[in-house]
Write a protein that holds these residues in place. Structure first.
Motif, PDB file in Angstrom:
ATOM      1  N   ARG A  87       0.712  -1.205   0.168  1.00  0.00           N
ATOM      2  CA  ARG A  87      -0.162   0.006  -0.005  1.00  0.00           C
ATOM      3  C   ARG A  87       0.858   1.314  -0.079  1.00  0.00           C
ATOM      4  N   VAL A  88       2.185   1.281   0.497  1.00  0.00           N
ATOM      5  CA  VAL A  88       2.975   2.508   0.310  1.00  0.00           C
ATOM      6  C   VAL A  88       3.356   2.734  -1.120  1.00  0.00           C
ATOM      7  N   VAL A  89       3.312   1.701  -2.092  1.00  0.00           N
ATOM      8  CA  VAL A  89       4.011   1.843  -3.219  1.00  0.00           C
ATOM      9  C   VAL A  89       2.708   1.908  -4.096  1.00  0.00           C
ATOM     10  N   ASP A  90       1.647   1.683  -3.848  1.00  0.00           N
ATOM     11  CA  ASP A  90       0.246   1.512  -4.645  1.00  0.00           C
ATOM     12  C   ASP A  90       0.274   2.986  -5.275  1.00  0.00           C
ATOM     13  N   LYS A  91      -0.175   2.897  -6.532  1.00  0.00           N
ATOM     14  CA  LYS A  91      -0.380   4.156  -7.277  1.00  0.00           C
ATOM     15  C   LYS A  91      -1.678   4.585  -7.207  1.00  0.00           C
ATOM     16  N   ASP A  92      -2.515   3.861  -6.808  1.00  0.00           N
ATOM     17  CA  ASP A  92      -4.021   4.227  -6.579  1.00  0.00           C
ATOM     18  C   ASP A  92      -4.317   5.002  -5.347  1.00  0.00           C
ATOM     19  N   PRO A  93      -4.524   6.484  -5.260  1.00  0.00           N
ATOM     20  CA  PRO A  93      -4.838   7.127  -4.216  1.00  0.00           C
ATOM     21  C   PRO A  93      -5.959   6.714  -3.445  1.00  0.00           C
ATOM     22  N   ALA A  94      -6.791   6.041  -3.969  1.00  0.00           N
ATOM     23  CA  ALA A  94      -7.787   5.300  -2.961  1.00  0.00           C
ATOM     24  C   ALA A  94      -7.315   4.144  -1.849  1.00  0.00           C
ATOM     25  N   ARG A  95      -6.212   3.617  -2.582  1.00  0.00           N
ATOM     26  CA  ARG A  95      -5.553   2.416  -1.727  1.00  0.00           C
ATOM     27  C   ARG A  95      -4.439   2.817  -1.118  1.00  0.00           C
ATOM     28  N   ALA A  96      -3.571   3.670  -1.547  1.00  0.00           N
ATOM     29  CA  ALA A  96      -2.171   3.948  -1.131  1.00  0.00           C
ATOM     30  C   ALA A  96      -2.493   4.618   0.467  1.00  0.00           C
ATOM     31  N   VAL A  97      -1.453   4.302   0.920  1.00  0.00           N
ATOM     32  CA  VAL A  97      -1.243   5.168   2.297  1.00  0.00           C
ATOM     33  C   VAL A  97      -0.329   6.297   2.242  1.00  0.00           C
ATOM     34  N   ASP A  98      -0.527   7.374   2.991  1.00  0.00           N
ATOM     35  CA  ASP A  98       0.244   8.506   2.804  1.00  0.00           C
ATOM     36  C   ASP A  98       1.144   8.574   3.849  1.00  0.00           C
ATOM     37  N   ALA A  99       1.251   7.522   4.776  1.00  0.00           N
ATOM     38  CA  ALA A  99       2.344   7.636   6.091  1.00  0.00           C
ATOM     39  C   ALA A  99       1.968   6.372   6.750  1.00  0.00           C
ATOM     40  N   GLU A 115      10.071  -7.766   5.723  1.00  0.00           N
ATOM     41  CA  GLU A 115       8.787  -6.880   5.391  1.00  0.00           C
ATOM     42  C   GLU A 115       9.212  -5.652   6.146  1.00  0.00           C
ATOM     43  N   ALA A 116       9.705  -5.759   7.547  1.00  0.00           N
ATOM     44  CA  ALA A 116       9.687  -4.610   8.495  1.00  0.00           C
ATOM     45  C   ALA A 116      10.569  -3.475   7.640  1.00  0.00           C
ATOM     46  N   GLN A 117      11.941  -3.907   7.222  1.00  0.00           N
ATOM     47  CA  GLN A 117      12.887  -3.471   6.873  1.00  0.00           C
ATOM     48  C   GLN A 117      12.428  -2.770   5.393  1.00  0.00           C
ATOM     49  N   ALA A 118      11.579  -3.427   4.431  1.00  0.00           N
ATOM     50  CA  ALA A 118      11.148  -3.049   3.333  1.00  0.00           C
ATOM     51  C   ALA A 118      10.057  -1.897   3.352  1.00  0.00           C
ATOM     52  N   LEU A 119       9.411  -2.112   4.476  1.00  0.00           N
ATOM     53  CA  LEU A 119       8.459  -0.943   4.829  1.00  0.00           C
ATOM     54  C   LEU A 119       8.915   0.230   4.963  1.00  0.00           C
ATOM     55  N   LYS A 120      10.098   0.518   5.739  1.00  0.00           N
ATOM     56  CA  LYS A 120      10.965   1.759   6.057  1.00  0.00           C
ATOM     57  C   LYS A 120      11.416   2.114   4.665  1.00  0.00           C
ATOM     58  N   ARG A 121      12.172   1.366   3.843  1.00  0.00           N
ATOM     59  CA  ARG A 121      12.798   1.641   2.704  1.00  0.00           C
ATOM     60  C   ARG A 121      11.922   2.021   1.781  1.00  0.00           C
ATOM     61  N   GLN A 122      10.823   1.495   1.735  1.00  0.00           N
ATOM     62  CA  GLN A 122       9.645   2.034   0.437  1.00  0.00           C
ATOM     63  C   GLN A 122       9.109   3.356   0.711  1.00  0.00           C
ATOM     64  N   CYS A 123       8.990   3.656   2.173  1.00  0.00           N
ATOM     65  CA  CYS A 123       8.379   4.850   2.378  1.00  0.00           C
ATOM     66  C   CYS A 123       9.411   5.911   2.217  1.00  0.00           C
ATOM     67  N   VAL A 124      10.933   5.844   2.287  1.00  0.00           N
ATOM     68  CA  VAL A 124      11.772   6.833   2.168  1.00  0.00           C
ATOM     69  C   VAL A 124      11.848   7.006   0.498  1.00  0.00           C
ATOM     70  N   ILE A 125      11.781   5.706  -0.351  1.00  0.00           N
ATOM     71  CA  ILE A 125      11.767   5.937  -1.795  1.00  0.00           C
ATOM     72  C   ILE A 125      10.677   6.652  -2.165  1.00  0.00           C
TER      73      ILE A 125
END
Length: 303
Positions: A87-99, A115-125
């Motif tokens: 959901r962090v990387v989802d391009k659909d604004p109705a599904r994606a999380v903002d934070a 998955e915990a490491q990826a969550l932080k990394r994808q938030c930064v990206i």
């Protein structure tokens, strides 16, 4: 997050998960967050995407009304955290999380799962706030709420007395120009901190910037420089965090390169998570710029 992400028509979607030690007790970080930031969540009409057991804990504490809208995700063992990364990387604004608010217990082994490491990394990206401590979540929600007209939470005022506060300014090689641009843009705010710290080269560059702005003598010790990160500077700053001398850490990361001193970086983040109610780390450029802008506004509203 991106500076235009919060508007009058766009409701924030926030992912929420807490490690078990931050869930169950009546004074847990999760309980403190929802008790303290419930009014901000209601003002923002935030849409919450909450991972299974965290939502169970919220319900058991009778705090579900603090969350205006809830989407339940599976338990972590059933892929809930993996879905949150998606959901962090989802391009659909109705599904994606903002934070993402992920209240991390530094001794919980699940905090270093892929998955915990990826969550932080994808938030930064993807330029989205990753809020891993109670202090970071409380402050971020306070700033976003007051930016859209909410009354300030006076209980948080002591943390905004910047003349009594310390801040660390750190940047990877590819991000050093960004931190200089940001420091110059927000120089007056950063100058109001009682104590400023940095690692290695970043510290030298920031002192050069301060000399350009304040004069050679006044600016030469604008930040206190420690060793470079690979030589142990992150560990030195971690001690100051644990001693509650540094509350805010602006650490601009380059997530696209291998980092030989990754353990040192994680040590500094872990120190902030150890003093979960006190310290916070901000890790990406656009979110940091917005944070500094809203922090300036919050300080002005308080005075």
């Amino acid at each position: 997050m991106k500076a235009d992400a919060v508007t009058a028509t766009k409701k924030l979607r926030i992912g929420l998960i807490a490690n078990r030690s931050h869930q169950d007790a009546t004074n847990s970080a999760l309980v403190q967050l929802l008790h303290g930031a419930g009014p901000a969540l209601q003002h923002l009409q935030a849409e919450m995407v909450i991972v299974g057991r965290t939502l169970d804990a919220i319900i058991s504490h009778g705090l579900i009304d603090s969350c205006p809208t809830v989407e339940r995700f599976p338990y972590g063992r059933e892929g809930g955290l993996m879905k949150l990364v998606s959901r962090v990387v989802d391009k659909d604004p109705a599904r994606a999380v903002d934070a993402v608010i992920y209240l991390i217990d530094p001794v919980d082994p699940s905090s270093v799962f892929p998955e915990a490491q990826a969550l932080k990394r994808q938030c930064v990206i993807h330029r989205k706030p990753f809020l891993a401590t109670l202090a970071s979540a409380r402050e971020w929600l306070e700033l976003e709420a007051t930016a859209t007209g909410a009354a300030i939470d006076s209980k948080l005022n002591p943390a905004f007395e910047l003349s009594q506060e310390g801040i660390a300014l750190i940047a990877h090689d590819a991000m050093k120009e960004s931190i200089l641009v940001m420091a110059e843009k927000h120089f007056d705010l950063l100058d109001s901190f009682g104590y400023r710290y940095a690692t290695g080269t970043t510290g030298g560059l920031l002192n050069q910037l301060a000399q350009k702005i304040k004069g050679a003598e006044a600016g030469k010790n604008w930040v206190t420089p420690y060793l470079s990160g690979p030589l142990g500077g992150d560990a030195q700053l971690a001690e100051l965090v644990l001693d509650r001398q540094i509350r805010r850490i602006l650490f601009l990361e380059d997530p696209h390169v291998a980092r030989q001193h990754e353990a040192d970086i994680q040590l500094l983040e872990r120190a902030a998570r150890t003093v979960c109610d006190y310290a916070q780390v901000i890790s990406e450029v656009s979110g940091a710029d917005r944070w500094l802008t809203l922090l300036t506004q919050r300080i002005a509203a308080q005075t």
